[in-house]
Design a protein around this motif. Sequence first.
Motif, PDB file in Angstrom:
ATOM      1  N   TYR A   1     -24.934  69.612  75.372  1.00 25.07           N
ATOM      2  CA  TYR A   1     -24.828  68.343  74.841  1.00 25.07           C
ATOM      3  C   TYR A   1     -26.227  67.950  74.558  1.00 25.07           C
ATOM      4  O   TYR A   1     -27.288  67.971  75.309  1.00 25.07           O
ATOM      5  N   GLN A   2     -26.665  67.676  73.132  1.00 25.33           N
ATOM      6  CA  GLN A   2     -27.745  67.013  72.630  1.00 25.33           C
ATOM      7  C   GLN A   2     -27.812  65.454  72.548  1.00 25.33           C
ATOM      8  O   GLN A   2     -26.900  65.013  71.733  1.00 25.33           O
ATOM      9  N   SER A   3     -28.783  65.004  73.274  1.00 23.15           N
ATOM     10  CA  SER A   3     -28.899  63.300  72.712  1.00 23.15           C
ATOM     11  C   SER A   3     -29.099  63.220  71.431  1.00 23.15           C
ATOM     12  O   SER A   3     -30.223  63.696  70.887  1.00 23.15           O
ATOM     13  N   PRO A   4     -28.342  62.598  70.651  1.00 24.35           N
ATOM     14  CA  PRO A   4     -28.691  62.231  69.256  1.00 24.35           C
ATOM     15  C   PRO A   4     -29.950  61.426  68.896  1.00 24.35           C
ATOM     16  O   PRO A   4     -30.631  61.565  68.040  1.00 24.35           O
ATOM     17  N   GLN A   5     -30.001  60.565  70.213  1.00 23.17           N
ATOM     18  CA  GLN A   5     -31.346  59.680  69.786  1.00 23.17           C
ATOM     19  C   GLN A   5     -32.893  60.452  70.175  1.00 23.17           C
ATOM     20  O   GLN A   5     -33.623  60.241  69.643  1.00 23.17           O
ATOM     21  N   TRP A   6     -32.624  61.076  71.366  1.00 28.07           N
ATOM     22  CA  TRP A   6     -34.052  61.754  72.061  1.00 28.07           C
ATOM     23  C   TRP A   6     -34.036  63.241  71.580  1.00 28.07           C
ATOM     24  O   TRP A   6     -35.099  63.542  71.844  1.00 28.07           O
ATOM     25  N   GLY A   7     -32.958  63.859  71.180  1.00 25.93           N
ATOM     26  CA  GLY A   7     -33.014  65.222  70.840  1.00 25.93           C
ATOM     27  C   GLY A   7     -33.060  66.071  72.169  1.00 25.93           C
ATOM     28  O   GLY A   7     -33.264  67.464  72.215  1.00 25.93           O
ATOM     29  N   MET A   8     -33.114  66.003  73.263  1.00 29.45           N
ATOM     30  CA  MET A   8     -32.939  66.208  74.524  1.00 29.45           C
ATOM     31  C   MET A   8     -31.535  66.978  75.261  1.00 29.45           C
ATOM     32  O   MET A   8     -30.494  66.323  74.446  1.00 29.45           O
ATOM     33  N   TRP A   9     -31.649  68.363  75.342  1.00 31.07           N
ATOM     34  CA  TRP A   9     -30.327  69.020  75.837  1.00 31.07           C
ATOM     35  C   TRP A   9     -29.914  69.082  77.185  1.00 31.07           C
ATOM     36  O   TRP A   9     -30.900  69.020  78.127  1.00 31.07           O
ATOM     37  N   ILE A  10     -28.634  68.774  77.421  1.00 35.74           N
ATOM     38  CA  ILE A  10     -28.074  69.162  78.744  1.00 35.74           C
ATOM     39  C   ILE A  10     -27.353  70.639  78.516  1.00 35.74           C
ATOM     40  O   ILE A  10     -26.114  70.357  77.801  1.00 35.74           O
ATOM     41  N   ASP A  11     -27.678  71.760  78.943  1.00 37.27           N
ATOM     42  CA  ASP A  11     -27.068  72.859  78.404  1.00 37.27           C
ATOM     43  C   ASP A  11     -26.750  73.708  79.661  1.00 37.27           C
ATOM     44  O   ASP A  11     -27.209  73.349  80.842  1.00 37.27           O
ATOM     45  N   VAL A  12     -26.418  74.849  79.450  1.00 36.73           N
ATOM     46  CA  VAL A  12     -25.918  75.838  80.399  1.00 36.73           C
ATOM     47  C   VAL A  12     -26.832  76.995  80.678  1.00 36.73           C
ATOM     48  O   VAL A  12     -26.624  78.133  81.256  1.00 36.73           O
ATOM     49  N   VAL A  13     -28.011  77.102  79.785  1.00 37.86           N
ATOM     50  CA  VAL A  13     -28.975  78.285  79.709  1.00 37.86           C
ATOM     51  C   VAL A  13     -29.379  78.575  81.001  1.00 37.86           C
ATOM     52  O   VAL A  13     -29.532  80.015  81.391  1.00 37.86           O
TER      53      VAL A  13
END
Length: 190
Positions: free
Chosen positions: A30-42
């Motif tokens: 999930y990428q925050s549309p406002q801040w551009g930060m990701w919550i990912d599974v990498v």
Amino acid sequence: MRKSLNSREIALSAGLAAISAIVQLVHLGYQSPQWGMWIDVVAVSWLVAYFLFGTRSAFLVSLMGGLIITLFAPETWLGAVMKWVATLPMWFSLYIWMKFRKKDISSYQKIRELVAPLVFALVIRTVLMLPLNYYFAIPIWTGMTTQQAISTIPWYIISIFNSIQGIFDVILAWLVVFHFRIYRFASWRK
């Protein structure tokens, strides 16, 4: 303590690094549309490597995964460095806690054993990532000055995203290894 990984551990570590690279390229999360930060599974596979084979494998998998991300992902070296630095406290805190308690990785089969090292890891991660984001990553990625970054992106947003990501990484890796019993392939089971 063994000096090196055996061929099976090296092969499985390479596979885990490849998985981290694939999920980075596909960018599951999930990428925050406002801040551009990701919550990912990498970084989940990096922590799976720790739970299965220990710190040497976690280091190897994270280093190979970071290198592959540097070469092939749109975020290049900056995303790889930030992911690597953010994830290092997660598996390293698990290792330090295990050594402090004079236990082995198998003690993490009980999820309650994760609480203290996870909290410690999140504090370290936040302390590292706030200045790295404000003074390094955000200015390079966006062209903002440090002062603009600080006034535009509140510290608690970076802290919350990093904490959520850290918790997600550790819990998902724990589920993969211990809930789904992948630990039967772990080096500490011998």
